[in-house]
Design a protein around this motif. Sequence first.
Motif, PDB file in Angstrom:
ATOM      1  N   ASP A  56      36.221  36.669  39.868  1.00  0.00           N
ATOM      2  CA  ASP A  56      36.446  36.394  38.607  1.00  0.00           C
ATOM      3  C   ASP A  56      36.782  37.714  37.877  1.00  0.00           C
ATOM      4  OD1 ASP A  56      35.852  33.998  38.671  1.00  0.00           O
ATOM      5  OD2 ASP A  56      34.056  33.946  37.408  1.00  0.00           O
ATOM      6  N   PHE A  57      36.298  39.034  38.230  1.00  0.00           N
ATOM      7  CA  PHE A  57      36.543  40.213  37.660  1.00  0.00           C
ATOM      8  C   PHE A  57      37.593  40.853  38.347  1.00  0.00           C
ATOM      9  CE2 PHE A  57      32.150  39.627  36.201  1.00  0.00           C
ATOM     10  CZ  PHE A  57      32.168  39.064  34.749  1.00  0.00           C
ATOM     11  N   ALA A  58      38.070  40.460  39.517  1.00  0.00           N
ATOM     12  CA  ALA A  58      39.252  41.251  40.165  1.00  0.00           C
ATOM     13  C   ALA A  58      38.750  42.575  40.728  1.00  0.00           C
ATOM     14  CB  ALA A  58      40.454  41.107  39.608  1.00  0.00           C
ATOM     15  N   LEU A  59      37.647  42.445  41.528  1.00  0.00           N
ATOM     16  CA  LEU A  59      37.043  43.710  41.757  1.00  0.00           C
ATOM     17  C   LEU A  59      37.480  44.113  43.293  1.00  0.00           C
ATOM     18  CD1 LEU A  59      33.185  43.320  40.532  1.00  0.00           C
ATOM     19  CD2 LEU A  59      35.175  44.208  39.636  1.00  0.00           C
ATOM     20  N   ASN A  60      37.294  45.461  43.515  1.00  0.00           N
ATOM     21  CA  ASN A  60      37.543  45.775  44.810  1.00  0.00           C
ATOM     22  C   ASN A  60      36.405  45.892  45.691  1.00  0.00           C
ATOM     23  OD1 ASN A  60      36.546  48.366  44.530  1.00  0.00           O
ATOM     24  ND2 ASN A  60      38.460  49.090  43.884  1.00  0.00           N
ATOM     25  N   SER A  61      36.533  45.979  46.949  1.00  0.00           N
ATOM     26  CA  SER A  61      34.885  45.905  47.570  1.00  0.00           C
ATOM     27  C   SER A  61      34.050  47.113  47.310  1.00  0.00           C
ATOM     28  CB  SER A  61      35.274  46.103  49.086  1.00  0.00           C
ATOM     29  OG  SER A  61      36.172  47.213  49.733  1.00  0.00           O
ATOM     30  N   VAL A  62      34.541  48.419  46.788  1.00  0.00           N
ATOM     31  CA  VAL A  62      33.727  49.403  46.434  1.00  0.00           C
ATOM     32  C   VAL A  62      32.898  49.164  45.251  1.00  0.00           C
ATOM     33  CG1 VAL A  62      33.647  51.694  45.799  1.00  0.00           C
ATOM     34  CG2 VAL A  62      35.012  51.200  47.575  1.00  0.00           C
ATOM     35  N   ILE A  63      33.718  48.629  44.283  1.00  0.00           N
ATOM     36  CA  ILE A  63      32.833  48.265  42.742  1.00  0.00           C
ATOM     37  C   ILE A  63      31.988  46.973  43.256  1.00  0.00           C
ATOM     38  CG2 ILE A  63      33.398  47.548  40.516  1.00  0.00           C
ATOM     39  CD1 ILE A  63      34.237  50.454  40.907  1.00  0.00           C
ATOM     40  N   THR A  64      32.370  46.042  44.022  1.00  0.00           N
ATOM     41  CA  THR A  64      31.433  45.089  44.224  1.00  0.00           C
ATOM     42  C   THR A  64      30.517  45.396  44.945  1.00  0.00           C
ATOM     43  OG1 THR A  64      33.247  43.514  44.494  1.00  0.00           O
ATOM     44  CG2 THR A  64      31.391  42.918  45.410  1.00  0.00           C
ATOM     45  N   GLY A  65      30.520  46.541  45.652  1.00  0.00           N
ATOM     46  CA  GLY A  65      28.969  46.781  46.549  1.00  0.00           C
ATOM     47  C   GLY A  65      28.170  47.601  45.318  1.00  0.00           C
ATOM     48  N   PHE A  66      28.979  48.306  44.672  1.00  0.00           N
ATOM     49  CA  PHE A  66      28.161  49.155  43.665  1.00  0.00           C
ATOM     50  C   PHE A  66      27.634  48.260  42.493  1.00  0.00           C
ATOM     51  CE2 PHE A  66      28.054  51.589  39.512  1.00  0.00           C
ATOM     52  CZ  PHE A  66      27.314  52.377  39.910  1.00  0.00           C
ATOM     53  N   ILE A  67      28.020  47.246  42.299  1.00  0.00           N
ATOM     54  CA  ILE A  67      27.356  46.134  41.137  1.00  0.00           C
ATOM     55  C   ILE A  67      26.171  45.621  41.965  1.00  0.00           C
ATOM     56  CG2 ILE A  67      27.786  43.882  40.039  1.00  0.00           C
ATOM     57  CD1 ILE A  67      28.650  46.626  38.508  1.00  0.00           C
ATOM     58  N   VAL A  68      26.349  45.321  43.087  1.00  0.00           N
ATOM     59  CA  VAL A  68      25.210  44.494  43.832  1.00  0.00           C
ATOM     60  C   VAL A  68      24.020  45.534  43.881  1.00  0.00           C
ATOM     61  CG1 VAL A  68      24.227  43.810  46.150  1.00  0.00           C
ATOM     62  CG2 VAL A  68      26.849  42.984  45.149  1.00  0.00           C
ATOM     63  N   ALA A  69      24.400  46.854  44.311  1.00  0.00           N
ATOM     64  CA  ALA A  69      23.075  47.922  44.577  1.00  0.00           C
ATOM     65  C   ALA A  69      22.767  48.511  43.111  1.00  0.00           C
ATOM     66  CB  ALA A  69      24.102  48.886  45.524  1.00  0.00           C
ATOM     67  N   ILE A  70      23.545  48.524  42.241  1.00  0.00           N
ATOM     68  CA  ILE A  70      22.906  49.220  41.071  1.00  0.00           C
ATOM     69  C   ILE A  70      21.774  48.822  40.480  1.00  0.00           C
ATOM     70  CG2 ILE A  70      24.189  47.524  39.254  1.00  0.00           C
ATOM     71  CD1 ILE A  70      25.312  50.322  38.145  1.00  0.00           C
ATOM     72  N   ALA A  71      21.067  47.597  40.700  1.00  0.00           N
ATOM     73  CA  ALA A  71      19.979  47.328  40.187  1.00  0.00           C
ATOM     74  C   ALA A  71      18.813  48.179  40.830  1.00  0.00           C
ATOM     75  CB  ALA A  71      19.827  45.824  40.463  1.00  0.00           C
ATOM     76  N   LEU A  72      19.189  48.855  42.058  1.00  0.00           N
ATOM     77  CA  LEU A  72      18.193  49.782  42.861  1.00  0.00           C
ATOM     78  C   LEU A  72      17.831  50.832  41.910  1.00  0.00           C
ATOM     79  CD1 LEU A  72      19.006  48.683  46.435  1.00  0.00           C
ATOM     80  CD2 LEU A  72      17.140  47.744  45.072  1.00  0.00           C
ATOM     81  N   LEU A  73      18.932  51.174  41.160  1.00  0.00           N
ATOM     82  CA  LEU A  73      18.842  52.637  40.500  1.00  0.00           C
ATOM     83  C   LEU A  73      17.792  52.340  39.374  1.00  0.00           C
ATOM     84  CD1 LEU A  73      22.443  53.808  40.199  1.00  0.00           C
ATOM     85  CD2 LEU A  73      20.803  54.454  41.842  1.00  0.00           C
TER      86      LEU A  73
END
Length: 217
Positions: A56-73
């Motif tokens: 939906d947001f046309a993301l690359n794999s790096v940004i996708t992984g960042f969004i997945v992991a960012i909650a841990l911050l």
Amino acid sequence: MSQTGSSESISTGTFTLRGPYGRRAIGLSVAAAVGGFLFGFDSSVINGAVDSIQSDFALNSVITGFIVAIALLGCAVGAVLAGHLADRWGRLRVMFIGAILFFASSIGAGLAFSVWDLGFWRVIGGLGIGIASVVAPAYISEIAPRQIRGGLASLQQLAITFGIFVALLSDAVLAWSAGSANSVLWLGLDAWRWMFIVGAIPAAIYGILSFTVPESP
């Protein structure tokens, strides 16, 4: 503390636990462990939505992984702050703050209009579960009779595991109901958005419980 047969009575300045091995303590510990459920739910719910978010947001794999992991911050920051806040304001008030943060995150992530908006709400949710991951086991250990303290402390880990299971199950049910995670389900919203929104239910329960259980001694 006094014992007669299998009964136990523990008096504190706040409340008294009565019954075999402190049945009230068990109920209070289960209520506090809802924070662990939120931890497990939030850490896993994005698994069912990640492919749809990337599409939906046309993301690359790096940004996708960042969004997945960012909650841990956010979780890390929440865990660092929780102990100090709980000592200053009390366990229940901080539990309520965690519930509010997670509730707002669930609604905000489900209605996100951009990837960075989604990332912001993921961090907010992380703050909430970081708080819950510290305050819930502290509360349980403080209200638990010594005879069953170890068993009650394990409720937090059990709740985390159960939260993971429920998150993945709800993801599957919502995706199946809509036909796919990227298909519209209710109110014009895709199923992946509802995967986040349903997290508001346990968050609301956690917030209500913070008003109904006594402060720890």
